[in-house]
Design a protein around this motif. Structure first.
Motif, mmCIF file in Angstrom:
data_model
loop_
_atom_site.group_PDB
_atom_site.id
_atom_site.type_symbol
_atom_site.label_atom_id
_atom_site.label_comp_id
_atom_site.label_asym_id
_atom_site.label_seq_id
_atom_site.Cartn_x
_atom_site.Cartn_y
_atom_site.Cartn_z
ATOM 1 N N GLY A 37 -15.738 -7.022 -5.221
ATOM 2 C CA GLY A 37 -15.995 -6.102 -6.332
ATOM 3 C C GLY A 37 -14.799 -5.253 -6.709
ATOM 4 N N GLU A 38 -13.598 -5.828 -6.589
ATOM 5 C CA GLU A 38 -12.395 -5.041 -6.879
ATOM 6 C C GLU A 38 -11.958 -5.089 -8.339
ATOM 7 N N ARG A 64 -8.423 -3.139 -8.688
ATOM 8 C CA ARG A 64 -8.225 -2.018 -7.768
ATOM 9 C C ARG A 64 -8.031 -2.589 -6.370
ATOM 10 N N HIS A 65 -6.758 -2.690 -5.953
ATOM 11 C CA HIS A 65 -6.432 -3.242 -4.644
ATOM 12 C C HIS A 65 -6.667 -2.174 -3.579
ATOM 13 N N PRO A 66 -7.305 -2.544 -2.442
ATOM 14 C CA PRO A 66 -7.637 -1.523 -1.432
ATOM 15 C C PRO A 66 -6.426 -0.729 -0.928
ATOM 16 N N GLY A 69 -3.620 0.044 -4.674
ATOM 17 C CA GLY A 69 -4.153 0.776 -5.827
ATOM 18 C C GLY A 69 -4.253 -0.149 -7.023
ATOM 19 N N MET A 70 -4.192 0.434 -8.231
ATOM 20 C CA MET A 70 -4.315 -0.377 -9.440
ATOM 21 C C MET A 70 -3.111 -1.305 -9.597
ATOM 22 N N VAL A 71 -3.376 -2.586 -9.747
ATOM 23 C CA VAL A 71 -2.305 -3.561 -9.969
ATOM 24 C C VAL A 71 -2.365 -3.978 -11.435
ATOM 25 N N SER A 72 -1.223 -4.044 -12.094
ATOM 26 C CA SER A 72 -1.189 -4.402 -13.518
ATOM 27 C C SER A 72 -1.599 -5.853 -13.746
#
Ligand code: C2E
Ligand code: CA
Ligand code: CA
Ligand code: CA
Length: 279
Positions: A37-38, A64-66, A69-72
């Motif tokens: 669920g990322e 949203r990588h654990p 963080g947010m990856v483009s």
């Protein structure tokens, strides 16, 4: 080679090996991202020139990588494509966007459309047309509320396949937008074969359009082309009022960009539609 030659080569090898490992790690993490669920969608408002109101939104994927963080998406979408994961994630995004758009039916002054990006790799996959059809049925979303965005280069890469897909989707009543228009070097004959509903002018031509003669010439040509074809034209990446005013004066039919709003989470998008001035 001089004495430094082999050392240089080793350095480059070490750097590319590190990049390769990083990419591999990213790919491994992406394999679990859907199940964990990322992924999320953001919705960037699109503004209609005639009414000045929100006409819909483009759904944009977020990961949203654990740890990272947010990856483009510009980073992880190519990895999804090469790893053969884009079909599955693309369908997830389509489904989530249609479910969300169904909840907008009493939100706007008029109906709100949702635009979903489709990767060239998804054209190869098993029957995109029937999957899109089933997704609409699952959510009881009217076909006219869905727009599929395909880049100009993806459409031009396999015109025959794009032609079949477009015909099938338009038969259902789904709209098609050609994304990143002007960057794909496609021929005008390709445009004649493909039936689509909207041109999306790439951001590079929108940036400082009010001050750059070359960008003005390109935007005016694309707007005239759209008008001649009897279709709509939207400018992406509108960041400044001057760009917006120039494009509006020259007949652009829709706008999208930070000047109006960044991509928003679903609740914020709904709030924006209800009261654009409040955000
Ligand atoms: P795109 O389809 O051209 O999307 C527009 C990009 O421009 C988005 O970046 C958006 O956030 C950004 N943008 C919007 N307004 C402005 C502005 O005023 N200024 C600037 N500088 N940028 C603006 P994002 O969300 O990072 O997405 C990048 C690309 O990733 C997209 O480019 C699209 O090619 C791809 N992408 C995103 N979501 C999906 C998806 O669900 N499926 C597929 N296949 N590709 C996606
Ligand atoms: Ca797009
Ligand atoms: Ca684009
Ligand atoms: Ca673009």
């Amino acid at each position: 080679a001089g004495p430094e030659g082999p050392i240089q080569v080793q350095r480059i090898d070490a750097a590319s090996a590190a990049a390769e490992r990083d990419r591999y790690a990213l790919e491994q993490d992406l394999r679990g991202a859907l199940a964990n669920g990322e992924f999320e969608l953001r919705y960037q408002p699109q503004i209609d020139a005639a009414s000045g109101r929100v006409s819909g939104a483009e759904a944009l994927l977020r990961w949203r990588h654990p740890e990272r963080g947010m990856v483009s998406p510009t980073l992880f979408i190519p990895v999804l494509e090469e790893a053969g994961l884009i079909e599955e994630v693309g369908l997830w995004a389509l489904n989530a966007a249609c479910r969300e758009a169904r909840s907008w039916h009493r939100l706007g002054q008029g109906p709100l459309t949702v635009a979903v990006n489709v990767s060239a790799h998804q054209l190869d996959g098993a029957d995109l047309h029937s999957r899109i059809k089933r997704t609409l049925e699952r959510h009881s979303l009217r076909a006219g509320m869905l727009e599929i965005e395909l880049t100009e280069s993806a459409a031009a890469a396999d015109v025959n396949r794009a032609e079949r897909l477009f015909e099938g989707l338009r038969g259902l009543g789904i709209h098609i937008a050609i994304d990143d228009f002007g960057t794909g070097f496609s021929s005008l004959s390709a445009l004649r074969v493909l039936a689509f509903d909207k041109i999306k002018i790439d951001r590079q031509f929108v940036t400082e359009v009010e001050a750059r003669r070359d960008s003005q010439a390109i935007c005016q040509s694309v707007i005239a082309l759209a008008r001649g074809l009897g279709i709509r034209v939207i400018a992406e990446g509108v960041e400044r009022e001057e760009e917006y005013l120039w494009l509006r004066r020259h007949g652009c039919s829709e706008f999208q960009g930070y000047y109006f709003s960044p991509p928003l989470g679903a609740p914020d998008f709904q709030a924006f539609v209800r009261n654009p001035a409040a955000l």
